[in-house]
Design a protein around this motif. Structure first.
Motif, mmCIF file in Angstrom:
data_model
loop_
_atom_site.group_PDB
_atom_site.id
_atom_site.type_symbol
_atom_site.label_atom_id
_atom_site.label_comp_id
_atom_site.label_asym_id
_atom_site.label_seq_id
_atom_site.Cartn_x
_atom_site.Cartn_y
_atom_site.Cartn_z
ATOM 1 N N ASP A 16 -2.170 -5.286 -6.886
ATOM 2 C CA ASP A 16 -3.345 -6.045 -6.463
ATOM 3 C C ASP A 16 -3.007 -7.047 -5.360
ATOM 4 N N ASP A 17 -1.870 -6.873 -4.718
ATOM 5 C CA ASP A 17 -1.486 -7.812 -3.668
ATOM 6 C C ASP A 17 -2.535 -7.801 -2.561
ATOM 7 N N PRO A 18 -2.908 -8.976 -2.030
ATOM 8 C CA PRO A 18 -3.919 -9.014 -0.976
ATOM 9 C C PRO A 18 -3.459 -8.423 0.353
ATOM 10 N N VAL A 19 -2.164 -8.217 0.508
ATOM 11 C CA VAL A 19 -1.618 -7.690 1.764
ATOM 12 C C VAL A 19 -1.394 -6.186 1.625
ATOM 13 N N GLY A 20 -2.059 -5.415 2.471
ATOM 14 C CA GLY A 20 -2.006 -3.959 2.386
ATOM 15 C C GLY A 20 -0.612 -3.390 2.513
ATOM 16 N N ILE A 21 0.223 -3.953 3.402
ATOM 17 C CA ILE A 21 1.558 -3.393 3.614
ATOM 18 C C ILE A 21 2.426 -3.597 2.375
ATOM 19 N N CYS A 22 2.197 -4.675 1.615
ATOM 20 C CA CYS A 22 2.936 -4.875 0.371
ATOM 21 C C CYS A 22 2.549 -3.818 -0.656
ATOM 22 N N ARG A 23 1.251 -3.533 -0.723
ATOM 23 C CA ARG A 23 0.805 -2.500 -1.660
ATOM 24 C C ARG A 23 1.345 -1.136 -1.248
ATOM 25 N N LYS A 24 1.372 -0.874 0.056
ATOM 26 C CA LYS A 24 1.892 0.410 0.535
ATOM 27 C C LYS A 24 3.360 0.568 0.148
ATOM 28 N N HIS A 25 4.172 -0.464 0.393
ATOM 29 C CA HIS A 25 5.586 -0.397 0.016
ATOM 30 C C HIS A 25 5.739 -0.197 -1.488
ATOM 31 N N THR A 26 4.901 -0.876 -2.263
ATOM 32 C CA THR A 26 4.959 -0.750 -3.719
ATOM 33 C C THR A 26 4.702 0.688 -4.150
ATOM 34 N N HIS A 27 3.690 1.307 -3.567
ATOM 35 C CA HIS A 27 3.374 2.691 -3.925
ATOM 36 C C HIS A 27 4.428 3.663 -3.400
ATOM 37 N N GLN A 28 5.077 3.324 -2.288
ATOM 38 C CA GLN A 28 6.179 4.161 -1.813
ATOM 39 C C GLN A 28 7.330 4.144 -2.818
ATOM 40 N N ILE A 29 7.611 2.966 -3.371
ATOM 41 C CA ILE A 29 8.673 2.861 -4.375
ATOM 42 C C ILE A 29 8.320 3.695 -5.603
ATOM 43 N N LEU A 30 7.095 3.544 -6.096
ATOM 44 C CA LEU A 30 6.674 4.283 -7.297
ATOM 45 C C LEU A 30 6.720 5.786 -7.062
ATOM 46 N N GLU A 31 6.250 6.220 -5.878
ATOM 47 C CA GLU A 31 6.235 7.656 -5.589
ATOM 48 C C GLU A 31 7.656 8.214 -5.533
#
Length: 339
Positions: free
Chosen positions: A118-133
């Motif tokens: 739920d981070d307000p910064v899109g690039i943080c969420r993108k990196h997070t999902h890259q890690i999970l994937e």
């Protein structure tokens, strides 16, 4: 859900070339100390430098030895968006190395990423999902995601995230669904994935069908796919994109294992497009189409229809892919079977 649009560019005062660095392995302990500095600029510079160094697997190994991951986990909750951005980027880079993935699992990074969804910064969420994937590609990583109860949250974010992040989520879900499907199914996974089958993005349509295929490997998942998604999957057999066709055929291959799925596929007119896929270049599409046709041949109506098309299936008996050859022989045998 609206999110603030913040540039991925670093602040103008964060220049990795101005960060005092030693060379090679000597740099990492110093940078590890600087991550704990009370000075924001020092932390930012250290993170930027680490992003460069940790593309080397030898440096990743040393970073794990000195406990750098624990410092990065702490920074995931930092109030500064640049710190969070670079911390997630570093973890994403580390996850691309096998030693890094093992280290991140040992350090329990996945549960620490929960708040960043739920981070307000899109690039943080993108990196997070890259890690999970990336982590989900390993059975142990997929198990950690399941144990962290992230599946319901990931499904919800398929409704709100950008297309780029949705693709990462769908890949993560596919990897996790192969291991365990009950939590996802209870959270409405089949309904949500069915909606994505008609998405304008080719990649999202293909990955959604692939996730449904993964759900269909479980009996409970097959039952739900049969009841909700078969007609849409049949329509995707004639999608303009070959990857979407192949993924849809794979999902149908499992759905038609169930009697309900076979009846639903027949009513939706699955046989003609499946016969077309038998001649496609993709061995994955040919194999899935042949197996789905074998299931449909179990129905009297399906067998009668397919008896006039065995010549098309016989061409696959000389296919360079051994699995396709075996599937073609099985399909022909079922079609020509007489009681």
């Amino acid at each position: 859900m609206a999110h603030a649009r913040i540039s991925a560019n670093l602040p103008p005062n964060v220049d990795p070339t101005k960060a005092p660095l030693a060379f090679g392995r000597r740099a990492l302990p110093k940078l590890g100390q600087e991550l704990c500095s009370p000075e924001l600029l020092t932390q930012q510079q250290a993170l930027v430098a680490l992003c460069e160094l940790l593309h080397d697997p030898e440096n990743v190994y040393q970073a794990l030895e000195i406990g750098l991951v624990d410092s990065l986990k702490t920074l995931l909750a930092h109030q500064d968006s640049t710190v969070r951005q670079k911390a997630t980027q570093i973890l994403s880079v580390m996850a691309t190395h096998n030693v890094g993935r093992q280290g991140l699992m040992h350090s329990k990074v996945i549960p620490a990423l929960t708040e960043l969804l739920d981070d307000p910064v899109g690039i943080c969420r993108k990196h997070t999902h890259q890690i999970l994937e990336t982590m989900s590609k390993l059975p142990e990583g997929a198990a950690d995601i399941l144990h962290a109860a992230l599946i319901p949250s990931l499904l919800l974010r398929l409704k709100t995230e950008s297309d780029e992040i949705q693709e990462l989520i769908l890949d993560t879900l596919s990897n996790c669904l192969r291991l365990e499907a009950l939590e996802a199914l209870a959270s409405g996974a089949v309904t949500i994935l069915k909606e994505k089958l008609t998405h304008p993005s080719v990649a999202i349509r293909s990955k959604a069908a692939w996730a449904l295929l993964a759900a269909g490997t479980h009996p409970e998942g097959r039952s739900l796919v049969c009841g909700e998604a078969v007609p849409v999957l049949v329509s995707l057999l004639e999608d303009p994109d070959p990857e979407v066709q192949a993924s849809a055929a794979g999902a149908l291959m499992f759905a038609t294992v169930e009697p309900q799925g076979r009846f639903s596929a027949m009513r939706a007119g699955a046989i003609p497009p499946l016969l077309k896929l038998v001649a496609e270049e993709s061995s994955r599409a040919r194999l899935s189409a042949l197996k789905a046709l074998t299931m449909l041949a179990e129905l009297p109506e399906g067998r009668r229809t397919l008896l006039g098309h065995t010549a098309a299936l016989e061409q696959c008996l000389s296919d360079p892919c051994e699995a396709v050859t075996r599937a073609a022989a099985t399909a022909i045998g079922v079609i020509r079977w007489k009681p």
